[in-house]
Structures are given as C-alpha cells and as structure tokens.
Motif scaffolding. Structure first.
Motif, PDB file in Angstrom:
ATOM      1  N   LEU A   1       0.856  -1.194   0.000  1.00 57.77           N
ATOM      2  CA  LEU A   1       0.000   0.000   0.000  1.00 57.77           C
ATOM      3  C   LEU A   1       0.886   1.235   0.000  1.00 57.77           C
ATOM      4  CD1 LEU A   1      -2.252  -1.744   2.482  1.00 57.77           C
ATOM      5  CD2 LEU A   1      -3.234  -0.624   0.494  1.00 57.77           C
ATOM      6  N   ASP A   2       0.707   2.068  -1.003  1.00 53.87           N
ATOM      7  CA  ASP A   2       1.561   3.240  -1.221  1.00 53.87           C
ATOM      8  C   ASP A   2       0.667   4.485  -1.195  1.00 53.87           C
ATOM      9  OD1 ASP A   2       2.837   5.299  -2.684  1.00 53.87           O
ATOM     10  OD2 ASP A   2       2.990   4.128  -4.522  1.00 53.87           O
ATOM     11  N   GLY A   3       0.763   5.251  -0.099  1.00 55.51           N
ATOM     12  CA  GLY A   3      -0.059   6.468   0.009  1.00 55.51           C
ATOM     13  C   GLY A   3      -1.340   6.265   0.785  1.00 55.51           C
ATOM     14  N   PHE A   4      -1.574   5.084   1.279  1.00 55.85           N
ATOM     15  CA  PHE A   4      -2.740   4.767   2.099  1.00 55.85           C
ATOM     16  C   PHE A   4      -2.298   3.777   3.164  1.00 55.85           C
ATOM     17  CE2 PHE A   4      -6.397   2.359   3.423  1.00 55.85           C
ATOM     18  CZ  PHE A   4      -7.428   3.281   3.469  1.00 55.85           C
ATOM     19  N   PRO A   5      -2.669   3.965   4.436  1.00 52.70           N
ATOM     20  CA  PRO A   5      -3.492   5.037   4.990  1.00 52.70           C
ATOM     21  C   PRO A   5      -2.690   6.330   5.202  1.00 52.70           C
ATOM     22  CG  PRO A   5      -2.791   3.562   6.727  1.00 52.70           C
ATOM     23  CD  PRO A   5      -2.271   2.974   5.458  1.00 52.70           C
ATOM     24  N   ARG A   6      -3.423   7.416   5.352  1.00 49.07           N
ATOM     25  CA  ARG A   6      -2.804   8.728   5.544  1.00 49.07           C
ATOM     26  C   ARG A   6      -3.416   9.483   6.716  1.00 49.07           C
ATOM     27  NH1 ARG A   6      -1.024   9.633  -0.091  1.00 49.07           N
ATOM     28  NH2 ARG A   6      -0.024  11.648  -0.265  1.00 49.07           N
TER      29      ARG A   6
ATOM     30  N   ILE B   1       3.447  18.854   2.144  1.00 43.80           N
ATOM     31  CA  ILE B   1       4.344  18.477   3.246  1.00 43.80           C
ATOM     32  C   ILE B   1       3.733  18.907   4.591  1.00 43.80           C
ATOM     33  CG2 ILE B   1       6.637  18.901   4.269  1.00 43.80           C
ATOM     34  CD1 ILE B   1       7.674  19.161   1.326  1.00 43.80           C
ATOM     35  N   HIS B   2       3.156  20.112   4.602  1.00 45.80           N
ATOM     36  CA  HIS B   2       2.502  20.611   5.820  1.00 45.80           C
ATOM     37  C   HIS B   2       1.343  19.678   6.216  1.00 45.80           C
ATOM     38  CE1 HIS B   2       0.545  23.454   8.508  1.00 45.80           C
ATOM     39  NE2 HIS B   2      -0.567  23.254   7.829  1.00 45.80           N
ATOM     40  N   VAL B   3       0.528  19.314   5.225  1.00 43.57           N
ATOM     41  CA  VAL B   3      -0.614  18.412   5.479  1.00 43.57           C
ATOM     42  C   VAL B   3      -0.112  17.055   5.975  1.00 43.57           C
ATOM     43  CG1 VAL B   3      -2.442  17.088   4.289  1.00 43.57           C
ATOM     44  CG2 VAL B   3      -2.200  19.551   3.871  1.00 43.57           C
ATOM     45  N   TYR B   4       0.990  16.613   5.400  1.00 46.64           N
ATOM     46  CA  TYR B   4       1.579  15.331   5.823  1.00 46.64           C
ATOM     47  C   TYR B   4       1.946  15.380   7.314  1.00 46.64           C
ATOM     48  CZ  TYR B   4       5.142  11.841   6.640  1.00 46.64           C
ATOM     49  OH  TYR B   4       5.874  10.831   7.203  1.00 46.64           O
ATOM     50  N   PHE B   5       2.642  16.459   7.731  1.00 45.78           N
ATOM     51  CA  PHE B   5       3.047  16.541   9.136  1.00 45.78           C
ATOM     52  C   PHE B   5       1.838  16.621  10.056  1.00 45.78           C
ATOM     53  CE2 PHE B   5       7.278  17.560   7.465  1.00 45.78           C
ATOM     54  CZ  PHE B   5       7.999  16.663   8.252  1.00 45.78           C
ATOM     55  N   GLU B   6       0.819  17.339   9.611  1.00 47.83           N
ATOM     56  CA  GLU B   6      -0.363  17.526  10.464  1.00 47.83           C
ATOM     57  C   GLU B   6      -1.231  16.266  10.544  1.00 47.83           C
ATOM     58  OE1 GLU B   6      -3.337  20.553   9.343  1.00 47.83           O
ATOM     59  OE2 GLU B   6      -2.163  21.788  10.734  1.00 47.83           O
ATOM     60  N   GLN B   7      -1.483  15.616   9.402  1.00 47.17           N
ATOM     61  CA  GLN B   7      -2.504  14.565   9.373  1.00 47.17           C
ATOM     62  C   GLN B   7      -1.951  13.140   9.282  1.00 47.17           C
ATOM     63  OE1 GLN B   7      -6.140  15.466   7.201  1.00 47.17           O
ATOM     64  NE2 GLN B   7      -5.307  17.454   6.648  1.00 47.17           N
ATOM     65  N   THR B   8      -0.753  12.996   8.726  1.00 43.43           N
ATOM     66  CA  THR B   8      -0.235  11.628   8.519  1.00 43.43           C
ATOM     67  C   THR B   8       0.812  11.232   9.565  1.00 43.43           C
ATOM     68  OG1 THR B   8      -0.680  11.903   6.169  1.00 43.43           O
ATOM     69  CG2 THR B   8       0.720  10.048   6.765  1.00 43.43           C
TER      70      THR B   8
END
Ligand code: AP5
Length: 216
Positions: A85-90, A174-181
């Motif tokens: 799984l590449d990019g899921f879950p996030r 990148i910001h969304v990644y740090f916040e949500q993933t």
C-alpha cells in the motif's frame, strides 16, 4: 496468509518508486491511492472531479471516498496474496478502516517501512519528477532521466509534470503530511510494525535496505 505492507513517508520521498520495485521483487500487488485518483481524473469520473479539487490544493481527499476506493481495489483478485500500500493510509481513520477491512480478508498490516528525507530533498525530487501519461512510470530529470527527454522508456508515451508538484502545492502537501499523517508513525511504532528507512540514498540502496528489513 496474505501479506500487507504499508509504505509510509512524506510526499516525494520515493514511496512509488520503491513500491514498484518491491512489488516485482516480492510478488505482491501494488496499490497507490494517488494513482487510483489520477486514473479517475483521467477517466473524468465523479470521484476524479471530487479528488482533483483537493489534490490541486495539496489537501487530502475526504476519508470516506478514499477508504471506499481502496477497499474496492484491495478486494480485487490480484490482491488475494496481499499488497504493498503506497499512500494509504494517511489519517488515523484510514488506518483503523484498513485494519478492519484486512481482518475481513483474513489478514493484517504486517510491516510499515517509513522512508524519511528532509524537506529540501522532497522539493528537489518532486520539482524534477516526470510521469508517463499511459501508465504512470516515474522519472527524475536529474536522478533518473528518461533516455529521450519527454518520452517514457517503457511505453513511449508522453511524460508530464504533475499539477500538484508546483513548489507551493508541494509545500502544502508536506505541511498536510506533518499535520494529518505523522500520527501514523507513532501509531505503527507502538504496534511494533514501523521500520525506519533512510530515503536519502540512491534508489538501489533504499531498495536493499527495504528488502533486508522486510526479510527480518
Ligand atoms: P500521492 O500520489 O500518493 O502523492 P504523495 O504521497 O505525496 O507521494 P508522491 O507520489 O508525490 O511521491 P512518492 O513518495 O511516491 O515519490 P516518487 O517515488 O514518485 O498523492 C497525491 C494526492 O492524492 C495527495 O496530495 C492527496 O490529495 C491525494 N491522496 C492520495 N492518497 C490519499 C489518501 N490516502 N487520503 C487522502 N488523499 C489522498 O519519487 C519522487 C521523485 O524522486 C521521482 O522523480 C523519482 O524518480 C525520484 N526518486 C525516488 N527515489 C529517489 C532516490 N532514492 N534518489 C533520487 N531520486 C529519487
């Protein structure tokens, strides 16, 4: 029993590149949520129109539609033996849904390689990325150039730059990644499934590290 591997890491770190190589090496299906959305955009489906409105801003597509799309893909016959799984879950909600759906298929997340790199590397990799229109083969103008500029080595189709690879959109991704993933890093670490992999190495070395870690 089926094997499910989740590739975790920030935008542009090399998840897709490694997922393609690993899928061939260990004979598992490759599921990329980003590629599934891009397929829907190309085919102008309702899901594609919805996804594009989020992707163009570098935001995550809502959980409910993303989970339904991946669930549909993971239930296909080629995923019977498992998948990368590449990019899921996030998001935490996607991770919980994944556990539930894999339990239905008689499996669970086996391991979670977490590929890391700093922001400057991510910007350089995404801004130099070229993808093929036909099948999504990925190149980089400096690190992995095609033999002929603008043409895919594998299928001869046109290469294009993703709309969401503009520097300002990548910065938001990148910001969304740090916040949500990022919470998923702790989630999988606590479950003892996280394996940290240094992504700032040549592609082949990252693959070697991944294969060595997965063998353990
Ligand atoms: P998605 O397509 O999943 O993008 P991403 O996770 O941001 O990851 P990328 O595809 O940008 O990068 P990658 O890590 O795969 O790197 P790659 O191997 O290509 O998602 C896009 C959007 O879809 C999201 O923003 C969101 O809107 C939506 N979405 C997707 N999944 C979702 C979900 N679960 N929930 C909600 N929304 C979702 O490599 C990058 C470049 O670097 C390439 O040019 C490559 O050639 C080069 N490269 C790779 N490895 C190396 C290396 N070791 N050295 C040098 N160059 C390298």
């Amino acid at each position: 029993m089926a094997t499910y591997i989740v590739l975790l890491g920030p935008p542009g770190v090399g998840k897709g590149t490694q997922a393609v190589i690993l899928a061939q090496a260990i004979k598992l299906a490759h599921i990329s949520s980003g590629d599934l959305f891009r397929g829907n955009i190309k085919n102008q489906t309702e899901l594609g129109k919805l996804a594009k409105s989020y992707m163009d801003k570098g935001e995550l597509v809502p959980d409910d539609v993303t989970i339904a799309m991946v669930r549909d893909r993971i239930s296909q016959p080629d995923c019977k033996g498992g998948a990368i799984l590449d990019g899921f879950p996030r998001t935490p909600k996607q991770a919980e849904s994944l556990e539930k759906m894999l339990a239905e298929f008689g499996g669970c997340v086996d391991s979670v390689p977490y590929i890391t790199a700093d922001e400057a590397v991510l910007i350089e990799r995404t801004s130099g990325r070229w993808s093929c229109r036909a099948q999504g083969h990925v190149y980089h103008q400096k690190f992995n150039p095609p033999k002929q500029a603008g043409v895919c080595d594998v299928d001869g189709s046109e290469l294009y730059q993703r709309d969401d690879d503009k520097v300002e959109t990548v910065t938001n991704r990148i910001h969304v990644y740090f916040e949500q993933t990022m919470p998923l890093v702790d989630y999988y670490r606590k479950l003892g499934k996280l394996i940290e992999i240094n992504g700032v190495q040549p592609v082949e070395q990252v693959t070697n590290d991944l294969l060595a870690a997965l063998r353990k």
